[in-house]
Design a protein around this motif. Structure first.
Motif, PDB file in Angstrom:
ATOM      1  N   LYS A 243     -18.712 -43.773   6.122  1.00  0.00           N
ATOM      2  CA  LYS A 243     -19.508 -43.021   5.412  1.00  0.00           C
ATOM      3  C   LYS A 243     -19.824 -41.420   5.885  1.00  0.00           C
ATOM      4  N   ARG A 244     -19.698 -41.478   7.102  1.00  0.00           N
ATOM      5  CA  ARG A 244     -20.215 -40.052   7.464  1.00  0.00           C
ATOM      6  C   ARG A 244     -18.720 -39.095   7.571  1.00  0.00           C
ATOM      7  N   LEU A 245     -17.855 -39.516   7.748  1.00  0.00           N
ATOM      8  CA  LEU A 245     -16.185 -39.227   7.673  1.00  0.00           C
ATOM      9  C   LEU A 245     -15.959 -38.568   6.376  1.00  0.00           C
ATOM     10  N   LYS A 246     -16.339 -39.577   5.517  1.00  0.00           N
ATOM     11  CA  LYS A 246     -16.235 -39.245   3.958  1.00  0.00           C
ATOM     12  C   LYS A 246     -16.964 -37.997   3.485  1.00  0.00           C
ATOM     13  N   THR A 247     -18.194 -38.314   4.124  1.00  0.00           N
ATOM     14  CA  THR A 247     -19.127 -36.803   3.378  1.00  0.00           C
ATOM     15  C   THR A 247     -18.584 -35.658   3.901  1.00  0.00           C
ATOM     16  N   ALA A 248     -18.222 -35.647   5.442  1.00  0.00           N
ATOM     17  CA  ALA A 248     -17.564 -34.376   6.073  1.00  0.00           C
ATOM     18  C   ALA A 248     -16.310 -34.214   5.197  1.00  0.00           C
ATOM     19  N   LYS A 249     -15.581 -34.802   4.822  1.00  0.00           N
ATOM     20  CA  LYS A 249     -14.316 -34.554   4.002  1.00  0.00           C
ATOM     21  C   LYS A 249     -14.722 -33.871   2.781  1.00  0.00           C
ATOM     22  N   GLU A 250     -15.721 -34.563   2.092  1.00  0.00           N
ATOM     23  CA  GLU A 250     -16.103 -34.165   0.677  1.00  0.00           C
ATOM     24  C   GLU A 250     -16.544 -32.699   0.582  1.00  0.00           C
ATOM     25  N   TYR A 251     -17.428 -32.368   1.622  1.00  0.00           N
ATOM     26  CA  TYR A 251     -18.028 -30.957   1.917  1.00  0.00           C
ATOM     27  C   TYR A 251     -17.242 -30.124   2.571  1.00  0.00           C
ATOM     28  N   GLY A 252     -16.035 -30.458   3.053  1.00  0.00           N
ATOM     29  CA  GLY A 252     -15.086 -29.488   3.654  1.00  0.00           C
ATOM     30  C   GLY A 252     -15.484 -29.224   5.106  1.00  0.00           C
ATOM     31  N   LEU A 253     -15.869 -30.029   5.854  1.00  0.00           N
ATOM     32  CA  LEU A 253     -16.363 -30.021   7.301  1.00  0.00           C
ATOM     33  C   LEU A 253     -15.732 -30.442   8.308  1.00  0.00           C
TER      34      LEU A 253
ATOM     35  N   ASP B 172     -12.718 -29.415   9.569  1.00  0.00           N
ATOM     36  CA  ASP B 172     -12.118 -28.580  10.600  1.00  0.00           C
ATOM     37  C   ASP B 172     -13.383 -27.667  11.377  1.00  0.00           C
ATOM     38  N   ASP B 173     -14.659 -28.000  10.994  1.00  0.00           N
ATOM     39  CA  ASP B 173     -15.705 -27.322  11.634  1.00  0.00           C
ATOM     40  C   ASP B 173     -16.688 -28.468  12.505  1.00  0.00           C
ATOM     41  N   PRO B 174     -16.262 -28.684  13.648  1.00  0.00           N
ATOM     42  CA  PRO B 174     -16.804 -29.762  14.594  1.00  0.00           C
ATOM     43  C   PRO B 174     -18.386 -29.329  14.886  1.00  0.00           C
ATOM     44  N   ASN B 175     -18.755 -28.116  14.651  1.00  0.00           N
ATOM     45  CA  ASN B 175     -20.318 -27.941  14.788  1.00  0.00           C
ATOM     46  C   ASN B 175     -21.040 -27.872  13.755  1.00  0.00           C
TER      47      ASN B 175
ATOM     48  N   ILE C 297     -15.415 -34.299  16.082  1.00  0.00           N
ATOM     49  CA  ILE C 297     -15.880 -35.641  15.734  1.00  0.00           C
ATOM     50  C   ILE C 297     -15.384 -35.865  14.272  1.00  0.00           C
ATOM     51  N   ASN C 298     -15.340 -34.791  13.480  1.00  0.00           N
ATOM     52  CA  ASN C 298     -15.012 -34.959  12.233  1.00  0.00           C
ATOM     53  C   ASN C 298     -13.434 -35.415  11.845  1.00  0.00           C
ATOM     54  N   LYS C 299     -12.745 -35.153  13.107  1.00  0.00           N
ATOM     55  CA  LYS C 299     -11.377 -35.532  12.990  1.00  0.00           C
ATOM     56  C   LYS C 299     -11.313 -36.798  13.692  1.00  0.00           C
ATOM     57  N   ALA C 300     -12.002 -37.204  14.495  1.00  0.00           N
ATOM     58  CA  ALA C 300     -11.939 -38.412  15.422  1.00  0.00           C
ATOM     59  C   ALA C 300     -11.956 -39.796  14.511  1.00  0.00           C
ATOM     60  N   HIS C 301     -11.620 -40.890  15.162  1.00  0.00           N
ATOM     61  CA  HIS C 301     -11.808 -42.078  14.287  1.00  0.00           C
ATOM     62  C   HIS C 301     -12.737 -43.344  15.089  1.00  0.00           C
TER      63      HIS C 301
END
Length: 214
Positions: A75-85, A87-90, A173-177
């Motif tokens: 869910k967190r990774l999906k949310t980060a992708k939806e908001y275009g985040l 590539d921004d680890p911070n 962490i937004n690109k991690a798995h």
């Protein structure tokens, strides 16, 4: 994640671990005052359930804990992708930190069963003269577990990061798995639980201990 509890106060990330301890404090009296008497009526055993049953229950609950952690991470990774985040680890992912509460709370509940059950088992089932050694063996579980955990993480880090691929534990962490890692742990836990059930059914209790088992 969003860590604001109320305006002007953000919960420190490390303090989320305290949910685990709170769960242990809250559930321990519930187990002793409610669960044990009910189980005692059902099973007729003075302890309600045996030590190995208590340990097995904790392992079973921990499996659900890991599954919940995997689902929340997806869910967190999906949310980060939806908001275009991605590539921004911070960046702060617009998802409340309260999503983490169930997994930490359940982990604390599982420890009430597993860790306390292991303490009882290693103290009660060794010969009276070796009870201090039994407690030492119990503590060694934590050390061995930490060693195996570190080894597993290092192995996955090296394997998943080959050929220019992003590691499961990459710095962003937004690109991690971590979700993959949680699913792997869930699978290993199911295997562990299956083996535990197989060997536990053949274990003969030592009834000379201080903790009576029927």
């Amino acid at each position: 994640m969003e860590r604001t509890i109320f305006p002007g106060f953000d919960i420190p990330p490390a303090s989320v671990q305290s949910i685990n301890g709170i769960a242990i404090i809250l559930f321990s009296p519930v187990y002793n005052c409610i669960c044990v008497p009910i189980a005692r009526v059902i099973t007729g055993k003075p302890s309600g359930i045996t030590m190995l049953q208590r340990i097995g229950t904790g392992i079973f609950i921990s499996i659900f804990t890991i599954v919940i952690a995997a689902i929340v991470e997806i869910k967190r990774l999906k949310t980060a992708k939806e908001y275009g985040l991605v590539d921004d680890p911070n960046a702060t992912v617009p998802m409340s930190i309260w999503w983490l509460v169930p997994q930490y709370f359940l982990f604390g509940v599982s420890e009430v069963f597993t860790m306390v059950g292991l303490q009882e088992f290693f103290y009660d089932q060794v010969p009276n003269e070796l009870r201090s050694m039994g407690l030492a063996l119990y503590l060694s579980i934590v050390g061995v577990g930490s060693f195996l955990s570190g080894f597993l993480i290092s192995l996955i880090q090296n394997l998943s990061g080959k050929d220019g691929h992003e590691s499961w534990f990459c710095d962003n962490i937004n690109k991690a798995h971590l979700d993959y890692f949680y699913w792997l742990l869930a699978g290993l836990s199911v295997m562990e639980f299956t083996l535990f059930l197989y060997f536990a059914q053949y274990y003969p209790y030592n009834h000379k201990g201080t903790i009576t088992q029927a």
